[in-house]
Enzyme design. Structure first.
Site, PDB file in Angstrom:
ATOM      1  CB  SER A 129      62.329  -7.770  -5.312  1.00 60.07           C
ATOM      2  OG  SER A 129      61.094  -7.774  -6.000  1.00 60.07           O
ATOM      3  CE1 TYR A 153      57.861  -3.077 -10.101  1.00 60.27           C
ATOM      4  CE2 TYR A 153      57.800  -5.168  -8.927  1.00 60.27           C
ATOM      5  CZ  TYR A 153      58.241  -4.395  -9.984  1.00 60.27           C
ATOM      6  OH  TYR A 153      59.064  -4.950 -10.918  1.00 60.27           O
ATOM      7  CB  THR A 179      60.300  -0.371  -9.983  1.00 62.47           C
ATOM      8  OG1 THR A 179      61.503  -0.766  -9.314  1.00 62.47           O
ATOM      9  CG2 THR A 179      60.341  -0.864 -11.420  1.00 62.47           C
ATOM     10  CE  LYS A 297      65.424  -1.748 -11.405  1.00 66.28           C
ATOM     11  NZ  LYS A 297      64.373  -2.554 -12.029  1.00 66.28           N
ATOM     12  CG  HIS A 321      61.709  -4.181 -15.472  1.00 67.45           C
ATOM     13  ND1 HIS A 321      61.244  -3.450 -14.418  1.00 67.45           N
ATOM     14  CD2 HIS A 321      61.493  -5.476 -15.121  1.00 67.45           C
ATOM     15  CE1 HIS A 321      60.756  -4.248 -13.483  1.00 67.45           C
ATOM     16  NE2 HIS A 321      60.902  -5.491 -13.885  1.00 67.45           N
TER      17      HIS A 321
HETATM   18  C1  FNR Z   1      63.500  -8.255 -12.629  1.00 70.64           C
HETATM   19  N1  FNR Z   1      63.529  -6.872 -12.408  1.00 70.64           N
HETATM   20  C2  FNR Z   1      62.820  -6.345 -11.347  1.00 70.64           C
HETATM   21  N2  FNR Z   1      62.877  -5.001 -11.104  1.00 70.64           N
HETATM   22  C3  FNR Z   1      62.227  -4.473 -10.052  1.00 70.64           C
HETATM   23  O1  FNR Z   1      62.298  -3.263  -9.858  1.00 70.64           O
HETATM   24  N3  FNR Z   1      61.522  -5.288  -9.197  1.00 70.64           N
HETATM   25  C4  FNR Z   1      61.428  -6.625  -9.384  1.00 70.64           C
HETATM   26  O2  FNR Z   1      60.791  -7.321  -8.613  1.00 70.64           O
HETATM   27  C5  FNR Z   1      62.067  -7.183 -10.511  1.00 70.64           C
HETATM   28  N4  FNR Z   1      61.992  -8.513 -10.758  1.00 70.64           N
HETATM   29  C6  FNR Z   1      62.716  -9.075 -11.790  1.00 70.64           C
HETATM   30  C7  FNR Z   1      62.675 -10.454 -11.985  1.00 70.64           C
HETATM   31  C8  FNR Z   1      63.456 -11.027 -12.989  1.00 70.64           C
HETATM   32  C9  FNR Z   1      63.430 -12.512 -13.168  1.00 70.64           C
HETATM   33  C10 FNR Z   1      64.273 -10.206 -13.804  1.00 70.64           C
HETATM   34  C11 FNR Z   1      65.165 -10.800 -14.862  1.00 70.64           C
HETATM   35  C12 FNR Z   1      64.286  -8.840 -13.630  1.00 70.64           C
HETATM   36  C13 FNR Z   1      64.380  -6.006 -13.231  1.00 70.64           C
HETATM   37  C14 FNR Z   1      65.784  -5.924 -12.646  1.00 70.64           C
HETATM   38  O3  FNR Z   1      65.800  -5.220 -11.434  1.00 70.64           O
HETATM   39  C15 FNR Z   1      66.752  -5.229 -13.623  1.00 70.64           C
HETATM   40  O4  FNR Z   1      66.226  -3.996 -14.012  1.00 70.64           O
HETATM   41  C16 FNR Z   1      67.027  -6.085 -14.855  1.00 70.64           C
HETATM   42  O5  FNR Z   1      67.221  -7.422 -14.484  1.00 70.64           O
HETATM   43  C17 FNR Z   1      68.251  -5.590 -15.600  1.00 70.64           C
HETATM   44  O6  FNR Z   1      68.399  -6.265 -16.789  1.00 70.64           O
HETATM   45  P1  FNR Z   1      69.436  -7.484 -16.992  1.00 70.64           P
HETATM   46  O7  FNR Z   1      70.788  -6.959 -16.692  1.00 70.64           O
HETATM   47  O8  FNR Z   1      68.995  -8.588 -16.074  1.00 70.64           O
HETATM   48  O9  FNR Z   1      69.244  -7.880 -18.411  1.00 70.64           O
END
Ligand code: FNR
Length: 422
Positions: A129, A153, A179, A297, A321
């Site tokens: 990330s 990002y 993303t 994404k 997300h």
């Molecule tokens: C994320 N997600 C996320 N996505 C991304 O592109 N960069 C990031 O830094 C983060 N950080 C992040 C932190 C936390 C605590 C969560 C729960 C989610 C989104 C992640 O990549 C993914 O899309 C989701 O977690 C998918 O949903 P579920 O399966 O966790 O419900």
């Protein structure tokens, strides 16, 4: 390719049960989340488990899985099975990736390094990330030869973008995941009620504070900052926040406590984190700067999938997300078939948001996903038992995927299709 067997994972658990040992990391998804909740601070739980607004999108993600039903087929020889898939020129042992998750230090002090150990133990790709708690070079070192992708990002500052992209290539990323759905943070009610934004305490900004282009911005900001006028008396919370900033900034803690840089780093980050003016044309700039496959994404609309193809991207992740951005949005699983149809096999379509078990993975693959990203579940495992916990959760998802394939009468991932759905 891999010797992974869902039956072995299952037998191990039952055999341990004979000796009275129960899994430390619960297998059942809701018990797993509940156990993590007991372990995490209220702020960490709100940040990890929480979604936007009234949490309607997060619920919709799960409801969509419940609406789709698998129809098992009998008397097919499924004695030997293969869960592997190929993505961007690399064969992966399963269609599973660790979703990019920021601020993992909230779940466990080993943070990204523990996630990397879990990914490496299983040979599954980790999507590192932009909001990592550890510089990507250190996470990459922990991954060894195991595959890694980098999630970007898109910063307001072009030099930071270029530098992140260069570093992502230098650490051997197989793909760059851009993303798109988080150019501003969603209205995250649970975090707002606690007044908790990890980045404001310098948590989850290690990619930035370790970045030469970002540090130049910080230096410039600190140099021009005027002495702040007398402010309110510092509260204990404010002192803790300043301490956290000093601790997170590279270098000596004592020197950092006296330096304006740690605080300038947080303020610079909050300024340049992301650019809401980004449009499709900006992708050309990225394309010029990297030969890595570019994966978008956050795509939810078939027309956006079409535009992505028109702009030469190499892959798509259908994702909302995890419901953290728009409350009341379409379930990610409901968005998947339209995107798959429009893409028509030209680039891989991956999926996330709502995967809680291996049967969910089969449903997403049956609807046309090439692989899925697993998010919160392994973070819960991480909270409970560090790297082992994250690995265990992913192993459970993989085991259920393998056994569900067997029970549905398919031997390989390419045999999974819409015919499995009722
Ligand atoms: C994320 N997600 C996320 N996505 C991304 O592109 N960069 C990031 O830094 C983060 N950080 C992040 C932190 C936390 C605590 C969560 C729960 C989610 C989104 C992640 O990549 C993914 O899309 C989701 O977690 C998918 O949903 P579920 O399966 O966790 O419900």
């Amino acid at each position: 390719m891999s010797a992974f067997s869902g039956r072995d994972v299952q037998s191990r658990i039952y055999r341990a049960g004979v000796f009275g040992r129960r899994p430390v990391v619960p297998v059942e998804p809701e018990r797993l989340a509940a156990a993590a909740r007991r372990r995490l601070s209220p702020a960490a739980w709100a940040y990890v488990a929480g979604s936007a607004g009234q949490q309607q999108t997060a619920r919709a993600n799960r409801d969509a899985f419940a609406r789709h039903r698998l129809v098992p087929r009998m008397l097919v020889d499924v004695e030997s099975r293969d869960t592997s898939v190929e993505l961007f020129g690399r064969r992966l042992p399963a269609p599973l990736l660790l979703a990019p998750i920021g601020v993992l230090e909230m779940a466990h002090r080993d943070a990204d390094l523990a996630a990397a150990r879990a990914a490496r133990a299983l040979g599954l790709p980790m999507v590192i990330s932009s909001q990592g708690s550890v510089p990507m070079e250190e996470t990459a070192a922990e991954l060894g030869d195991s595959p890694r992708w980098f999630q970007l990002y898109w910063s307001k500052d072009d030099d930071v973008v270029d530098s992140f992209v260069e570093r992502a290539a230098a650490i051997g990323s197989d793909a760059l995941v851009v993303t798109l759905d988080t150019h501003v943070l969603g209205w995250r009610t649970r975090d707002l009620d606690l007044g908790y934004l990890p980045f404001a305490r310098a948590e989850g900004i290690a990619q930035y504070t370790s970045d030469p282009a970002f540090r130049r911005l910080v230096q410039a900001r600190a140099a021009t900052a005027t002495a702040s006028p007398a402010r309110e008396r510092p509260t204990p919370a404010a002192v803790r926040a300043l301490l956290s900033m000093a601790r997170h900034y590279p270098g000596d803690l004592r020197a950092n406590l006296r330096s304006p840089l740690p605080r300038a780093a947080v303020e610079t980050f909050l300024d340049v984190f992301s650019r809401s003016s980004l449009t499709w044309d900006d992708l050309a700039r990225l394309r010029e700067r990297t030969s890595l496959p570019i994966v978008l994404k956050g795509i939810q609309h078939a027309d956006d999938a079409r535009l992505a193809l028109d702009h030469g991207v190499d892959g798509i992740v259908v994702s909302n997300h995890g419901g953290r951005q728009v409350d009341g949005a379409i379930a990610s699983l409901d968005a998947l078939p339209g995107v798959v149809e429009r893409v028509d096999g030209r680039v891989p379509v991956l999926f996330d948001s709502g995967i809680r078990g291996g049967a969910d993975v089969v449903k997403a693959l049956a609807l046309g996903a090439g692989a899925v990203l697993v998010g919160r579940p392994w973070v819960y495992g991480l909270a409970l038992a560090g790297a082992d916990g994250a690995r265990t959760v992913l192993e459970h998802v993989w085991a259920e995927l393998d056994l569900t394939m067997a029970l549905c009468g398919v031997r390989s991932v390419d045999q999974i299709g819409p015919h499995l759905l009722g």
